[in-house]
Design an enzyme around this catalytic site. Structure first.
Site, short mmCIF file in Angstrom:
data_model
loop_
_atom_site.label_atom_id
_atom_site.label_comp_id
_atom_site.label_asym_id
_atom_site.label_seq_id
_atom_site.Cartn_x
_atom_site.Cartn_y
_atom_site.Cartn_z
N SER A 5 38.24 -45.87 50.71
CA SER A 5 39.40 -45.05 50.35
C SER A 5 39.85 -45.44 48.94
O SER A 5 39.27 -46.33 48.33
CB SER A 5 40.52 -45.25 51.37
OG SER A 5 40.87 -46.60 51.40
N GLY A 46 42.80 -37.34 45.39
CA GLY A 46 43.91 -36.46 45.00
C GLY A 46 43.82 -36.09 43.52
O GLY A 46 44.02 -34.94 43.14
N ASP A 84 49.98 -36.81 47.21
CA ASP A 84 48.98 -36.04 46.48
C ASP A 84 49.50 -34.68 46.03
O ASP A 84 49.05 -34.13 45.03
CB ASP A 84 47.71 -35.85 47.33
CG ASP A 84 46.77 -37.04 47.19
OD1 ASP A 84 46.81 -37.71 46.13
OD2 ASP A 84 46.01 -37.32 48.13
N LYS A 99 24.44 -49.39 42.34
CA LYS A 99 23.81 -49.21 43.65
C LYS A 99 24.11 -47.84 44.27
O LYS A 99 25.28 -47.43 44.36
CB LYS A 99 24.32 -50.32 44.60
CG LYS A 99 23.77 -51.69 44.23
CD LYS A 99 22.27 -51.71 44.45
CE LYS A 99 21.66 -53.06 44.18
NZ LYS A 99 20.18 -52.98 44.20
N THR A 100 23.07 -47.17 44.70
CA THR A 100 23.26 -45.82 45.25
C THR A 100 23.34 -45.78 46.78
O THR A 100 23.67 -44.77 47.37
CB THR A 100 22.10 -44.87 44.83
OG1 THR A 100 20.90 -45.36 45.42
CG2 THR A 100 21.95 -44.82 43.32
N PRO A 106 25.38 -46.97 49.16
CA PRO A 106 26.59 -46.51 49.87
C PRO A 106 26.74 -44.99 49.80
O PRO A 106 27.14 -44.36 50.78
CB PRO A 106 27.72 -47.21 49.11
CG PRO A 106 27.09 -48.39 48.45
CD PRO A 106 25.69 -47.98 48.14
N THR A 107 26.39 -44.40 48.67
CA THR A 107 26.48 -42.94 48.53
C THR A 107 25.50 -42.26 49.48
O THR A 107 25.84 -41.31 50.19
CB THR A 107 26.18 -42.53 47.07
OG1 THR A 107 27.17 -43.13 46.24
CG2 THR A 107 26.18 -41.04 46.88
N GLY A 137 66.41 -44.53 47.06
CA GLY A 137 66.08 -45.53 48.07
C GLY A 137 66.99 -45.41 49.27
O GLY A 137 67.97 -44.65 49.25
N CYS A 143 69.51 -40.34 42.55
CA CYS A 143 69.91 -40.28 43.96
C CYS A 143 70.66 -41.56 44.35
O CYS A 143 71.81 -41.70 43.99
CB CYS A 143 68.69 -40.00 44.83
SG CYS A 143 69.15 -39.24 46.39
N HIS A 191 66.27 -35.43 42.79
CA HIS A 191 65.10 -36.17 42.28
C HIS A 191 64.39 -35.35 41.21
O HIS A 191 63.47 -34.59 41.52
CB HIS A 191 64.13 -36.45 43.43
CG HIS A 191 64.62 -37.48 44.38
ND1 HIS A 191 64.38 -38.82 44.21
CD2 HIS A 191 65.34 -37.37 45.52
CE1 HIS A 191 64.93 -39.50 45.19
NE2 HIS A 191 65.53 -38.65 46.01
N GLU A 233 62.25 -36.24 39.14
CA GLU A 233 60.86 -36.64 38.91
C GLU A 233 59.85 -35.72 39.60
O GLU A 233 58.70 -35.62 39.17
CB GLU A 233 60.63 -38.10 39.35
CG GLU A 233 60.71 -38.39 40.85
CD GLU A 233 62.12 -38.71 41.34
OE1 GLU A 233 63.09 -38.24 40.71
OE2 GLU A 233 62.24 -39.41 42.36
N1 GLN Z 1 70.17 -43.45 50.84
C1 GLN Z 1 70.82 -42.46 50.08
C2 GLN Z 1 71.12 -41.23 50.90
O1 GLN Z 1 70.59 -41.03 51.95
C3 GLN Z 1 69.99 -42.07 48.86
C4 GLN Z 1 68.69 -41.43 49.20
C5 GLN Z 1 67.76 -41.34 48.02
O2 GLN Z 1 67.91 -42.05 47.06
N2 GLN Z 1 66.76 -40.49 48.10
O3 GLN Z 1 71.95 -40.43 50.51
#
Ligand code: GLN
Length: 546
Positions: free
Chosen positions: A13, A18, A71, A187-188, A190-191, A353, A380, A516, A518
């Site tokens: 793996s 992806g 992914d 080395k081939t 594994p392929t 988080g 967030c 978010h 990102e």
């Molecule tokens: N723990 C926070 C909430 O639930 C922030 C969540 C996050 O940062 N995605 O609101």
């Protein structure tokens, strides 16, 4: 009619299936083809929303509020397509659908079996990712050939060729050709073994993407082709590259687009990869460098912040700069203090988080950034920490989020569960991190920006839409006191009920957003907030010119 490319992986793996699938997508898109892309995951969880980031990396969120495999983030960064609920299926989701149908009596008394019922459901799931504009659907099968769990998926894609015609389907197998240092040889074997496994299931790969440290010599390609029953020109060297955005260019050098074109009976069209060449040039030739600290909980596992680190690098691309990441464990900040750990960075980012571990360290990082005028980007949870910090240290409130202290005297961040329940018709569900109750706000929500703010300056428009994944919200009862003391609310929901962006006025760049950003950043279209954050960090005195 749409054509299909199925991508499987062999040997080990983490070969970057992806990225391979995404890069093939962008190479074909550069030919003017309209691409759709899908991931089939063999695990039994209905979606990765309940998986720990330590276990499975980032949970990527789509516009329609699905928690999906990371992914899909690669797909959206490489291909100009928004993914949705139809772009990621797991074994759990497939079985769930089949069992729901069984309970409803849809199978009319038949014994429900893996073949044909599960495999039919998989084939249907594959077709769900095709729209009337799709020229090619790329389907990545998670896991490695030989795993028990992936068998129903492999059987379904084997049958698929009979469904839609031989000329409309190709199989691409990603494999490893290791270099054995002591023998000085590639080395081939594994392929060969991995392709043998695939052929036993009835799938003959049309193209082999061979990951290797060095280009495969012609003799080696010949050997692989003979043993694996493929055309020699369809044995592709997939070399390690400096940046993942170079992969489409590298595939083009190996003529992968032409081979796919031939095998799928497509018109011959040269790809225009100039935008990707430009991106790669900028990544490889930065003019400046800036150091950004990411203060988080999962700093040991970089995949947990995949979209975030990519978005930061896109911010760098937009500013012709290299972004050097300094990973800071927020518990370390608690133990050793922000001064020690953050004094030589140009910008501080506190990402999203869940849970209370290390939370005081994140709040400390926000305080440090506010007082020392270091650019701060709170995403967030990072925004929530900035609000708690400001309430405590500027407004003198013994404040917290109810996530960390349910009985806090000043719940500046709190649960608005009832609000969601009657105001939204979005997918609402529990996630592992929110098992304790409450629904998550998931997916895209509109937001209005306030003119003359940093947020407005970055976006240059006043209505935006961004993706959310959280349960807690800014508590409106504290809007007045916080704004009186100098916090600026620069983004709100259209009905003004939800605070989506906060910032500080008397600071070079201090911004927190409840969403978010990102998830929507692309190397060829860097996200405005990441561009602005990196720009502000470069302006910080410590920025290095190279
Ligand atoms: N723990 C926070 C909430 O639930 C922030 C969540 C996050 O940062 N995605 O609101």
């Amino acid at each position: 009619m749409s054509k299909y490319i199925f991508i499987t992986g062999g040997v080990v793996s983490a070969l970057g299936k992806g990225i391979a699938a995404s890069a093939i997508g962008s190479l074909l898109e550069a030919k003017g083809l309209r691409i759709s892309i899908q991931k089939l995951d063999p695990y039994i969880n209905i979606d990765p929303g309940t998986l720990s980031p330590f276990e499975h990396g980032e949970v990527y969120v789509t516009d329609d509020g699905c928690e999906t495999d990371l992914d899909l983030g690669h797909y959206e960064r490489f291909i100009n397509q928004k993914t949705s609920i139809f772009n990621n299926y797991t074994t759990g989701k497939i079985y769930h659908n089949v069992i729901t149908k069984e309970r409803r009596g849809d199978y009319l008394g038949n014994t429900v079996q893996v073949v044909p019922h599960i495999t039919d459901e998989i084939r249907q799931a594959i077709k769900s990712a095709v729209t009337f504009t799709t020229d090619i659907l790329i389907v990545e099968i998670g896991g490695t050939v030989g795993d028990i769990e992936s068998l129903p998926f492999l059987e379904a894609i084997r049958q698929f060729r009979y469904d839609v015609g031989r000329e409309n389907v190709i199989y691409i197998h990603l494999t490893l050709v290791p270099y054995i240092k002591t023998a000085g040889e590639l080395k081939t074997k594994p392929t060969q073994h991995s392709v043998k496994d695939l052929r036993e299931i009835g799938i003959q790969p049309d193209i082999l993407l061979c990951r290797s440290e060095m280009p495969l010599p012609v003799e080696m390609k010949k050997k692989i082709a003979i043993h694996c029953n493929t055309d020699i020109d369809a044995v592709i060297s997939a070399l390690d590259v400096e940046t993942v955005y170079e992969v489409p260019i590298q595939y083009k050098l190996e003529n992968l687009d032409k081979i796919i074109e031939k095998k799928l009976c497509l018109d011959n069209r040269p790809p225009d990869l100039s935008t990707w060449q430009d991106v790669v040039y900028k990544i490889k030739n930065p003019k400046k460098e800036t150091k950004i600290a990411i203060v988080g909980k999962y700093v040991g596992l970089k995949d947990a912040y995949k979209s975030l680190t990519e978005a930061l690098s896109h911010g760098g691309i937009a500013n012709n700069a290299r972004v050097r990441l300094i990973w800071v464990d927020s518990e370390e900040v608690e133990a050793r203090g922000a001064d020690r750990l953050l004094s030589d960075v140009d910008g501080i980012l506190v990402p999203g988080g869940f849970g209370s571990r290390g939370i005081e360290g994140k709040i400390e990082a926000a305080k440090y950034a506010r007082l020392k005028k270091v650019p701060y980007f709170g995403i967030c949870l990072g925004m929530q920490c900035a609000v708690i910090e400001f309430s405590r240290n500027v407004c003198n409130l013994s404040a917290n989020s109810v996530e960390f202290d349910p009985d806090t005297k000043h719940p500046v961040i709190y649960l608005m569960e009832s609000w969601y329940n009657h105001r939204t018709n979005k997918i609402e569900k529990r996630s592992s991190e929110s098992q304790k109750g409450g629904t998550m706000r998931l997916g895209a929500y509109p937001c209005n920006l306030t003119p003359n703010t940093k947020a407005f300056e970055a976006y240059s428009i006043n209505k935006i839409s961004e993706r959310h994944r959280h349960r807690y919200e800014f508590n409106n009862s504290y809007r007045e006191i916080l704004t009186q003391k100098g916090m600026v609310i620069s983004g709100v929901s259209p009905d003004n009920e939800l605070v989506e962006i906060i910032e500080l006025d008397d600071h070079p760049w201090f911004l927190g957003c409840q969403f978010h950003p990102e998830f929507k950043s692309r190397p060829i279209d860097p996200h405005p907030l990441f561009r602005a954050f990196i720009e502000a960090s470069l302006k910080a005195q410590r920025a290095l010119f190279i």
